[in-house]
Design a protein around this motif. Sequence first.
Motif, PDB file in Angstrom:
ATOM      1  N   ARG A 293      -1.819   2.336 -12.835  1.00  0.00           N
ATOM      2  CA  ARG A 293      -0.705   2.438 -11.701  1.00  0.00           C
ATOM      3  C   ARG A 293       0.441   1.316 -11.200  1.00  0.00           C
ATOM      4  O   ARG A 293       1.124   2.533 -10.983  1.00  0.00           O
ATOM      5  CB  ARG A 293      -1.731   2.603 -10.009  1.00  0.00           C
ATOM      6  N   LEU A 294       0.661   0.650 -12.013  1.00  0.00           N
ATOM      7  CA  LEU A 294       1.943  -0.113 -11.589  1.00  0.00           C
ATOM      8  C   LEU A 294       2.939   0.401 -12.625  1.00  0.00           C
ATOM      9  O   LEU A 294       4.007   0.322 -11.749  1.00  0.00           O
ATOM     10  CB  LEU A 294       1.524  -1.954 -12.053  1.00  0.00           C
TER      11      LEU A 294
ATOM     12  N   VAL B  14      -3.904  -0.804  -2.250  1.00  0.00           N
ATOM     13  CA  VAL B  14      -4.154  -1.150  -3.601  1.00  0.00           C
ATOM     14  C   VAL B  14      -4.371  -0.990  -4.056  1.00  0.00           C
ATOM     15  O   VAL B  14      -5.800  -0.933  -3.620  1.00  0.00           O
ATOM     16  CB  VAL B  14      -3.276  -2.542  -3.093  1.00  0.00           C
TER      17      VAL B  14
ATOM     18  N   VAL C  34       5.080   3.149 -10.063  1.00  0.00           N
ATOM     19  CA  VAL C  34       5.808   2.068  -9.798  1.00  0.00           C
ATOM     20  C   VAL C  34       7.041   1.514  -9.944  1.00  0.00           C
ATOM     21  O   VAL C  34       8.246   1.658  -9.804  1.00  0.00           O
ATOM     22  CB  VAL C  34       4.932   1.258  -8.756  1.00  0.00           C
TER      23      VAL C  34
ATOM     24  N   ARG D  14       0.811  -1.219  -0.117  1.00  0.00           N
ATOM     25  CA  ARG D  14       0.045   0.105  -0.366  1.00  0.00           C
ATOM     26  C   ARG D  14       0.675   1.353  -0.072  1.00  0.00           C
ATOM     27  O   ARG D  14       0.189   2.034  -1.006  1.00  0.00           O
ATOM     28  CB  ARG D  14      -0.861   0.167   1.412  1.00  0.00           C
TER      29      ARG D  14
ATOM     30  N   CYS E 107       3.750   6.161  -4.562  1.00  0.00           N
ATOM     31  CA  CYS E 107       3.426   6.531  -6.459  1.00  0.00           C
ATOM     32  C   CYS E 107       2.932   6.601  -7.585  1.00  0.00           C
ATOM     33  O   CYS E 107       2.541   6.860  -8.033  1.00  0.00           O
ATOM     34  CB  CYS E 107       4.178   5.149  -7.125  1.00  0.00           C
ATOM     35  N   HIS E 108       1.184   7.537  -6.528  1.00  0.00           N
ATOM     36  CA  HIS E 108       0.369   7.308  -6.910  1.00  0.00           C
ATOM     37  C   HIS E 108       0.891   8.984  -7.596  1.00  0.00           C
ATOM     38  O   HIS E 108       1.252   9.903  -7.455  1.00  0.00           O
ATOM     39  CB  HIS E 108      -0.147   8.716  -5.763  1.00  0.00           C
TER      40      HIS E 108
ATOM     41  N   LEU F 118      -4.655  -1.728 -12.325  1.00  0.00           N
ATOM     42  CA  LEU F 118      -3.893  -1.308 -12.146  1.00  0.00           C
ATOM     43  C   LEU F 118      -2.468  -1.385 -12.643  1.00  0.00           C
ATOM     44  O   LEU F 118      -1.713  -0.686 -12.704  1.00  0.00           O
ATOM     45  CB  LEU F 118      -3.788  -3.150 -11.199  1.00  0.00           C
TER      46      LEU F 118
ATOM     47  N   PHE G 158       2.478   2.618  -3.105  1.00  0.00           N
ATOM     48  CA  PHE G 158       1.374   2.836  -4.042  1.00  0.00           C
ATOM     49  C   PHE G 158       1.037   4.615  -4.315  1.00  0.00           C
ATOM     50  O   PHE G 158       0.486   5.207  -4.706  1.00  0.00           O
ATOM     51  CB  PHE G 158       0.070   1.329  -4.943  1.00  0.00           C
TER      52      PHE G 158
END
Lengths: 420, 118
Positions: free
Chosen positions: A174-175, A165, A178, A103, A109-110, A171, A106
């Motif tokens: 968003r991934l 997360v 990261v 969490r 790295c928002h 995902l 993520f």
Amino acid sequence: MLGDFDLAEDALQDAFAVALERWPSAGVPENPGAWITTAARHKAIDLLRRSKVRREETAGALLEGEHPAPGAQASRSHTQAEEEAIALLESRSGSTLSDDRLRLIFTCCHPALNREAQVALTLHTLGGLTTPEVARAFLLPPATLGQRLVRAKQKIRQAGIPYQVPDVDLLPERLPAVLIVLYLIFNEGYSATAGDDLIRGELCSEAIRLGRILASLMPREGEVLGLLALMLLQDSRRAARISPEGELVLLEEQDRGLWDHDEIEEGKRLLDEALSLRRPGSYQIQAAIAALHSEAETTEDTDWPQIVALYETLLRLHPTPVVALNHAVAVAMAEGPEPGLALIEEIGRHGFLEDYLHFHSARADLLRRLRRHAEAREAYRRALDLAGSTPERQFLMRRLRALEGDEGSDPLTRNPAGQE
Amino acid sequence: MRYLLLINDQESMFATMSPQEMGKMMGDYGKFHEELSASGAFKDAARLRPVATATTVRVRNGKTLTTDGPFAETKEQLGGYYLIDVKNLDEAIRWAAKIPSANHGCVEVRPVWEENEQ
């Protein structure tokens, strides 16, 4: 569990501090993971009281199923302390803590945070480096970095960036951020553009450590495994990359005996695992290229045609000028300097890489191999103008001197972009 | 948390839209509005008239200065807003992405400064 980033972060750190104070004498509890989580929750309640920031949803989530209990005051823990506690926990038990870290990654790295803030937050919150160390690695005054962190945390709080997360449907969006942040941290250490060598080595190790955590938490994501494989394969060459005199050593000149074969094996194993998931991506392709280099005894033995093919795949996924440049260099290695140079001149016509050191050094080298010495010298000088770090400058000076002194061909100067 | 979703779009685009396109866009907004209301997140919304109808007011040294037009000329213009109440930024972003204008213009997501916050 805890719904608030600041609180969760502080509470965890405090709980670690208490654990480190108590466990050596009282012994490690049966389930240290649960112990820490409970302790963190108590700490969070404590912090909530102290800070007087009582946002209903935070308090609500916090108090759910748990009675507030007075926690002992503990000083904020140090990163090293956190490290030890985490290592201890990981050796003894389970997943609660890992979920919290996922969490945190993520949240750090928002996409609502700028890249600099993402990198600083990730290193500060999850990293094994202290704030002054991070500041030194990025050549920033500690106060500047501190301010960056304060602003980032302020934004997390004020904009309501969630501490969670993202849902599965978010995902894919968003991934990548990261992964980019982890790779940026790694490259900051690896490319040695400036700064303290020792600290920079730690940045590489840190990125790999975080990559391992991410890979253990998301073992079905091909690109997560691909990135870890790529970092390991590149890092395996770290010792061979800088000469005792502090000069940059290109791939083909490296003493391959200095490569870290454990890292190579681990990287290749991870890459196989990633590829078996059948979700290809740019990190996996780059790792595959790095793996081909690591398998070759010498530059000549390298499977250049295969590397050219991989760069072509990469170009289709990410048609960027830098990828095109690497492709051109691989073509020069596979088919000769002439077709390679033709591709480089084509990139040059668009003017994208006018300020990119490796564009000029790669071009210089191919010109040199084609015995167009005057043009080669000019290109080396242009590269020198752009070189930032001492190892890079020394390397280019040596090439330029060799060209000015000996007009013959030097077998060692064939791969200036180094395929790295 | 409350968020203001500020919808920015090129007004000039509307002038060249066919009645069918305009009708579709209105229909899309209607559907969005319904979904937002049904979720309980809806607080308020308005569509603004074009910037040509704007008047800008400043008070300097006690004197009111009134000028025609918007306070700044921009490529895209503020054309409307939604005020929503959701759990966090990710939820606000989800709603912002569903606003029909997000497909050509953009939506700025701004948290509301609540009275009891610092």
